[in-house]
Design a protein around this motif. Structure first.
Motif, PDB file in Angstrom:
ATOM      1  N   VAL A 183      27.538  49.025  40.499  1.00 45.50           N
ATOM      2  CA  VAL A 183      26.973  48.073  39.358  1.00 45.50           C
ATOM      3  C   VAL A 183      27.159  46.568  40.338  1.00 45.50           C
ATOM      4  O   VAL A 183      27.989  46.224  40.690  1.00 45.50           O
ATOM      5  N   PRO A 184      25.893  45.851  40.319  1.00 44.65           N
ATOM      6  CA  PRO A 184      25.896  44.624  41.072  1.00 44.65           C
ATOM      7  C   PRO A 184      27.008  43.543  40.450  1.00 44.65           C
ATOM      8  O   PRO A 184      26.824  43.663  39.070  1.00 44.65           O
ATOM      9  N   VAL A 185      27.735  42.882  41.181  1.00 45.28           N
ATOM     10  CA  VAL A 185      28.676  41.904  40.466  1.00 45.28           C
ATOM     11  C   VAL A 185      27.853  40.514  40.303  1.00 45.28           C
ATOM     12  O   VAL A 185      27.600  40.001  41.509  1.00 45.28           O
ATOM     13  N   THR A 203      40.481  50.780  40.933  1.00 49.41           N
ATOM     14  CA  THR A 203      39.002  50.907  40.867  1.00 49.41           C
ATOM     15  C   THR A 203      38.488  52.211  39.992  1.00 49.41           C
ATOM     16  O   THR A 203      37.522  52.086  39.266  1.00 49.41           O
ATOM     17  N   ARG A 204      39.234  53.246  40.060  1.00 46.68           N
ATOM     18  CA  ARG A 204      38.923  54.485  39.473  1.00 46.68           C
ATOM     19  C   ARG A 204      38.945  54.349  38.113  1.00 46.68           C
ATOM     20  O   ARG A 204      38.005  54.688  37.172  1.00 46.68           O
ATOM     21  N   ASP A 205      39.742  53.408  37.318  1.00 48.73           N
ATOM     22  CA  ASP A 205      39.785  53.182  35.758  1.00 48.73           C
ATOM     23  C   ASP A 205      38.742  52.424  35.563  1.00 48.73           C
ATOM     24  O   ASP A 205      37.940  52.566  34.410  1.00 48.73           O
ATOM     25  N   CYS A 206      38.153  51.480  36.455  1.00 41.59           N
ATOM     26  CA  CYS A 206      36.925  50.446  36.255  1.00 41.59           C
ATOM     27  C   CYS A 206      35.951  51.293  36.231  1.00 41.59           C
ATOM     28  O   CYS A 206      34.919  51.429  35.460  1.00 41.59           O
ATOM     29  N   ALA A 207      35.867  52.438  37.228  1.00 41.76           N
ATOM     30  CA  ALA A 207      34.424  53.190  37.464  1.00 41.76           C
ATOM     31  C   ALA A 207      34.467  54.285  36.109  1.00 41.76           C
ATOM     32  O   ALA A 207      33.216  54.377  35.644  1.00 41.76           O
ATOM     33  N   ARG A 208      35.539  54.643  35.602  1.00 40.81           N
ATOM     34  CA  ARG A 208      35.467  55.529  34.581  1.00 40.81           C
ATOM     35  C   ARG A 208      34.947  54.650  33.335  1.00 40.81           C
ATOM     36  O   ARG A 208      34.302  55.050  32.594  1.00 40.81           O
ATOM     37  N   TRP A 221      31.844  34.821  47.433  1.00 41.07           N
ATOM     38  CA  TRP A 221      32.447  36.200  48.096  1.00 41.07           C
ATOM     39  C   TRP A 221      33.121  35.824  49.324  1.00 41.07           C
ATOM     40  O   TRP A 221      34.363  36.299  49.691  1.00 41.07           O
ATOM     41  N   ALA A 222      32.455  34.836  50.164  1.00 36.75           N
ATOM     42  CA  ALA A 222      33.331  34.546  51.396  1.00 36.75           C
ATOM     43  C   ALA A 222      34.657  33.944  51.290  1.00 36.75           C
ATOM     44  O   ALA A 222      35.558  34.537  51.898  1.00 36.75           O
ATOM     45  N   THR A 256      36.949  45.659  46.620  1.00 35.63           N
ATOM     46  CA  THR A 256      36.765  47.206  45.924  1.00 35.63           C
ATOM     47  C   THR A 256      35.937  47.186  44.709  1.00 35.63           C
ATOM     48  O   THR A 256      35.254  48.227  44.575  1.00 35.63           O
ATOM     49  N   VAL A 257      35.684  45.912  43.987  1.00 39.13           N
ATOM     50  CA  VAL A 257      34.823  45.870  43.035  1.00 39.13           C
ATOM     51  C   VAL A 257      33.341  46.090  43.318  1.00 39.13           C
ATOM     52  O   VAL A 257      32.493  46.489  42.739  1.00 39.13           O
ATOM     53  N   LEU A 258      33.099  46.026  44.955  1.00 35.24           N
ATOM     54  CA  LEU A 258      31.755  45.892  45.313  1.00 35.24           C
ATOM     55  C   LEU A 258      31.389  47.607  45.342  1.00 35.24           C
ATOM     56  O   LEU A 258      29.996  47.923  45.307  1.00 35.24           O
TER      57      LEU A 258
END
Length: 132
Positions: free
Chosen positions: A102-104, A64-69, A117-118, A96-98
């Motif tokens: 940024v909206p998915v 998640t940290r790499d994606c956020a960066r 999502w469910a 975690t992507v939520l």
């Protein structure tokens, strides 16, 4: 123009300034592998293109940290509007992507609806979970 490569912000700005050929939709794809220099260059190109919408594509199996960066780097001058997420059904922590800010909009090639999502989140509920 189909197949045209824009490699600098100046070229992107010139292309953006050209009169539109008709009322069609134009899709521009920027292939951006992780790395500060590549992300900075992509951010500059994205800003010069001045798109109506900008989507990023991330892999849910990545940290998640790499994606956020990556999202912050590529969207530094023109923030991303939405994400298309791949690998969501293959990760043990799909939610975690939520938290990326940024909206998915797409998950594994389908619109990110409540049902999708469910299904994705339900795959990882503990054994014996009781639905009340």
């Amino acid at each position: 123009t189909a197949g045209r490569r824009l490699t600098t912000a100046a070229a992107a700005a010139r292309w953006r300034a050209e009169p539109a050929a008709g009322d069609g939709v134009t899709v521009v794809a920027l292939g951006v592998r992780p790395g500060r220099a590549r992300e900075d260059a992509a951010a500059e190109l994205l800003a010069a293109l001045a798109p109506d919408q900008a989507w990023g594509v991330v892999d849910a199996r990545s940290k998640t940290r790499d994606c956020a960066r990556w999202i912050a780097g590529v969207g530094a001058r023109r923030p991303l509007d939405a994400l298309a997420v791949g690998g969501l059904f293959e990760t043990s922590e799909p939610g975690t992507v939520l938290g990326l800010g940024v909206p998915v909009a797409w998950i594994d090639g389908v619109p990110a609806s409540r049902v999708a999502w469910a299904a994705a989140l339900g795959e990882h509920l503990p054994e014996g979970t009781v639905w009340g």
